[in-house]
Scaffold this motif. Structure first.
Motif, PDB file in Angstrom:
ATOM      1  N   ARG A   1       0.816  -1.219   0.000  1.00 37.58           N
ATOM      2  CA  ARG A   1       0.000   0.000   0.000  1.00 37.58           C
ATOM      3  C   ARG A   1       0.852   1.272   0.000  1.00 37.58           C
ATOM      4  N   GLN A   2       2.116   1.134   0.388  1.00 36.40           N
ATOM      5  CA  GLN A   2       3.000   2.310   0.451  1.00 36.40           C
ATOM      6  C   GLN A   2       3.678   2.610  -0.875  1.00 36.40           C
TER       7      GLN A   2
ATOM      8  N   ARG B   1       4.656   3.809  -4.558  1.00 42.01           N
ATOM      9  CA  ARG B   1       4.279   5.004  -5.305  1.00 42.01           C
ATOM     10  C   ARG B   1       4.755   4.906  -6.742  1.00 42.01           C
TER      11      ARG B   1
ATOM     12  N   ARG C   1      12.668   5.179  -8.344  1.00 44.64           N
ATOM     13  CA  ARG C   1      13.321   3.896  -8.627  1.00 44.64           C
ATOM     14  C   ARG C   1      13.769   3.234  -7.331  1.00 44.64           C
TER      15      ARG C   1
ATOM     16  N   LEU D   1      16.387   1.334  -4.846  1.00 43.09           N
ATOM     17  CA  LEU D   1      17.831   1.189  -4.716  1.00 43.09           C
ATOM     18  C   LEU D   1      18.226  -0.122  -5.385  1.00 43.09           C
TER      19      LEU D   1
ATOM     20  N   SER E   1       9.944   8.275  10.795  1.00 40.58           N
ATOM     21  CA  SER E   1       8.842   7.367  10.490  1.00 40.58           C
ATOM     22  C   SER E   1       9.272   5.924  10.651  1.00 40.58           C
ATOM     23  N   PRO E   2       8.331   5.016  10.849  1.00 39.74           N
ATOM     24  CA  PRO E   2       8.678   3.594  10.816  1.00 39.74           C
ATOM     25  C   PRO E   2       9.314   3.236   9.465  1.00 39.74           C
TER      26      PRO E   2
ATOM     27  N   ASN F   1       9.773   1.942   5.960  1.00 37.85           N
ATOM     28  CA  ASN F   1       8.723   1.831   4.963  1.00 37.85           C
ATOM     29  C   ASN F   1       9.335   1.802   3.572  1.00 37.85           C
TER      30      ASN F   1
ATOM     31  N   ASP G   1       9.388   3.806   1.159  1.00 35.18           N
ATOM     32  CA  ASP G   1      10.120   5.011   0.740  1.00 35.18           C
ATOM     33  C   ASP G   1      11.592   4.953   1.114  1.00 35.18           C
TER      34      ASP G   1
ATOM     35  N   VAL H   1      13.698   3.543  -1.916  1.00 31.85           N
ATOM     36  CA  VAL H   1      13.648   4.123  -3.261  1.00 31.85           C
ATOM     37  C   VAL H   1      14.406   5.444  -3.255  1.00 31.85           C
ATOM     38  N   LYS H   2      14.681   5.916  -4.450  1.00 29.96           N
ATOM     39  CA  LYS H   2      15.243   7.266  -4.603  1.00 29.96           C
ATOM     40  C   LYS H   2      14.444   7.936  -5.700  1.00 29.96           C
ATOM     41  N   LYS H   3      14.396   9.245  -5.651  1.00 33.62           N
ATOM     42  CA  LYS H   3      13.626   9.994  -6.639  1.00 33.62           C
ATOM     43  C   LYS H   3      14.582  10.828  -7.479  1.00 33.62           C
TER      44      LYS H   3
END
Lengths: 442, 442
Positions: free
Chosen positions: A93-94, A96, A114, A116, A375-376, A378, A380, A383-385
């Motif tokens: 669900r997390q 993107r 993308r 890592l 944050s816990p 997750n 994110d 990934v890297k943007k």
């Protein structure tokens, strides 16, 4: 368990990371790995883990993984698989999507997301080798799409030869196929800088002792790391409708982790305060880890009395606890006012172990007040943007003057000229086009 | 500008952060602020900035902000406002919603996303006071919903009394209303720990000199920080269709930043390589910052020849450059193979300054190869997530045994008992309910 007014309790505590000697030891280990690779890795593994390995023995073989399956109980494997499925479903669900915004003039702006490429997960040896933590570290990376996830864990655990089969099975179930029997600061340095046997990673996650934590901090920059976790914490916000036996059991489940763990009840109900304190005294001696829980409760536990649930919420927000349980008549009604808490458990059936093992949300959660800004674990985190800019000719002609104005104001004439070179050439091309048109007309 | 085979170029470079003396100075400053607050802040401001202020003078007044508007040129203000609107629009696309997954048994799992409460933005003084950087730091925090954004900047810039009006106007346009005239490590420490005048923040962002960078690293943990930026970099991947004058101008726009900046052209075209090198020599002496650009190009610049565009992509992925420009016949066609780059500029009109100032994506981008695992500044940097678990009675009855199996395997009996307490009580209630029913029947 002591009962006191919330105002009298010191909400924050300092956590120190390492003595100078420990820092120096880690610095030397990292330097040795950077300069001597596998040779240093094998030496340090012999020194610290008491096992002399060859480079060829570092990687755990497929047959060892398969053999581990025959050594774990069927009910463990069933529970593990159900937990893994829940954790996977939650983290899915997390996820993107990359996006692109296409503008009428042809300009395209976007954000490419993308995974890592390669992530290393550290799993401690001995009694701190938790299969649940393997799932919690590996699955978010896998859901993010990380193609190479590698696990490292010390070559001997709790005196047993080889690696804990439960850890091997948990890693295999989570999808890891590349595992090395290395631990300590030397394992972290090997992952960060690579050796002849172990290719370097982009990020290192997972808990460990103080040497592992210091090594992660030392290699940060060369690779990414997860946060350096402090002792575990729970705060229970409850009113007179809460069951004292549930509250006490949940506080104790945190206290049994280690002597530094913190368990707090925050309540406006003096009756609940007394009942929970009594229940803690009743349940605590019955625990196998009673000595640890006793010290934790005595040193870091408390029942904090407040004037109202809203005053309790204020205390929670200043604490920013890792785990927050809300056991009140209307727990969901308080959710909107909770600003700072890593994981929020609502109602009588949401005991913290539900989240530690099974429900799906991650159990690696910010400690020591850092839920204020972190944050816990997750998706994110894996990934890297990348920003994407495809400017159209039309847009550059329209905006070029403004860009040059800002660049020149900042004293960066070279920036302005990079734009001007384009505008000048377009103007020249336009003029040439105009002449041609004139010529044809003539 | 030297031309060489890509294989001969050292792709990574080491960046050191601070001498022992600088680290010790920063440690003392942080300690002074923690223990003596405003008093130390005013002393250190006098020592390092040469300005004796009272606590009441620390905050920039509304009239000073208004006066700044009368001191900036209308074309600057127009460009700034258009840039701010573009930056806001781009970052709005990054916003995310909290979510909740409601399951048939009544269990609810979710992720609550909230803005940080208070963020501090550091803006350097002197020549490094860039209005564009104010926008790039403040707007993502504002879009994230951070209610309190505070700016700090040294009390005198470049010999001028007071604060650069362009900085004040940029901050005001971005929506900042709380500004303090403090700088250096003492400003970072004041933001992290708070003083009588300045409430503490949850996160500190923004560039600064080595003392600012070391102070941010020192307070990390008490607050969050952004990454510690290294020197700026550009890599241009181009084929024979690229305009040598554009490529050279873009390389030089990076080189003029500072002597440590790195500008690389990667190309399979020997003709383009020669033409760009010649254009760099032609354009460079014409720049006001020619001396800086010269040193940057000579020390850290190069044209790297590769056998093919795909080989060039491989070099790019190993570099993981902060900025990547692709000027080829089909730039979008290469996008899928770019794994590591902080910001990607496609085609002849996407000159890097378009992104530095105006297009909308953030210009604070990972340097020194860290685009392998990190991202440009974005809205996610100013939010925190909390996991939400509301387990239903039905779900706990179904899953309780599995949770206890895992807890007991890990030796955490207290965790198992927190579940067992609920299951036992439900079983007893069920039995009692059964008895009652029996009773009624009788």
């Amino acid at each position: 368990m002591r009962i006191m007014r919330a105002e009298q309790f010191k909400l924050s505590r300092e956590v120190e990371y390492g003595t100078p000697e420990q820092n120096e030891s880690v610095r030397q280990t990292v330097e040795a790995l950077r300069t001597r690779g596998d040779e240093a890795l094998l030496e340090l593994t012999e020194r610290y883990d008491g096992v002399r390995l060859s480079a060829a023995q570092l990687r755990v073989g497929e047959e060892e993984i398969q053999a581990a399956y025959s050594r774990v109980e069927p009910d463990f494997l069933e529970a593990l698989r159900l937990a893994a499925a829940n954790i996977r479903a939650y983290h899915e669900r997390q996820k993107r999507q990359s996006w692109m915004d296409v503008q009428p003039d042809g300009t395209m702006l976007g954000q490419v997301i993308r995974p890592l490429k390669r992530v290393g997960v550290y799993v401690p040896g001995g009694k701190a080798a938790y299969p649940s933590s393997v799932l919690m570290n590996v699955i978010p990376a896998q859901v993010a799409g990380v193609p190479e996830i590698v696990m490292v864990t010390p070559p001997a655990t709790g005196g047993k030869p080889g690696i804990d089969p439960y850890i091997l099975v948990a890693a295999a179930e989570a999808g890891v196929r590349e595992m090395y029997r290395i631990g300590g600061a030397q394992a972290v340095a090997a992952l960060a800088y690579g050796t002849a046997t172990i290719p370097p990673v982009d990020k290192i996650t997972g808990p460990g002792n103080i040497y592992v934590a210091l090594a992660k901090r030392a290699v940060y920059g060369a690779v990414d790391i997860d946060s350096l976790a402090g002792p575990s914490e729970i705060a229970v916000l409850a009113d007179e409708t809460a069951d004292p036996a549930y509250v006490a059991a949940d506080l104790l489940s945190q206290a049994e982790h280690d002597e530094m763990a913190s368990s707090l009840l925050i309540t406006p109900s003096a009756a609940l305060a007394e009942a929970v304190a009594a229940e803690v005294e009743r349940q605590l001696p019955l625990l196998p880890r009673a000595a640890i829980a006793r010290e934790s409760i005595d040193r870091h536990g408390a029942v904090l009395l407040v004037d109202s649930l809203q005053a309790g919420v204020d205390v929670v927000n200043r604490l920013a606890p890792e785990h927050l349980e809300i056991m009140t008549a209307d727990p969901m009604g308080l959710l909107g006012s909770i600003e700072n808490a890593g994981a929020i458990f609502l109602g009588p059936y949401s005991s913290e172990p539900v989240g530690d093992y099974f429900a799906g949300p991650n159990h690696i959660i910010p400690t020591n007040g850092t839920a204020r800004f972190s944050s816990p674990v997750n998706v994110d985190d894996f990934v890297k943007k990348s920003s994407l800019i495809s400017y159209s000719r039309e847009a550059l002609l329209r905006d070029g003057a403004h860009i040059m104005t800002m660049a020149r104001h900042e004293g960066l004439e070279g920036h302005a000229r990079a734009i001007e070179a384009r505008l000048d050439k377009e103007a020249a091309a336009g003029a040439a086009g105009h002449e041609n048109t004139e010529g044809k007309r003539a």
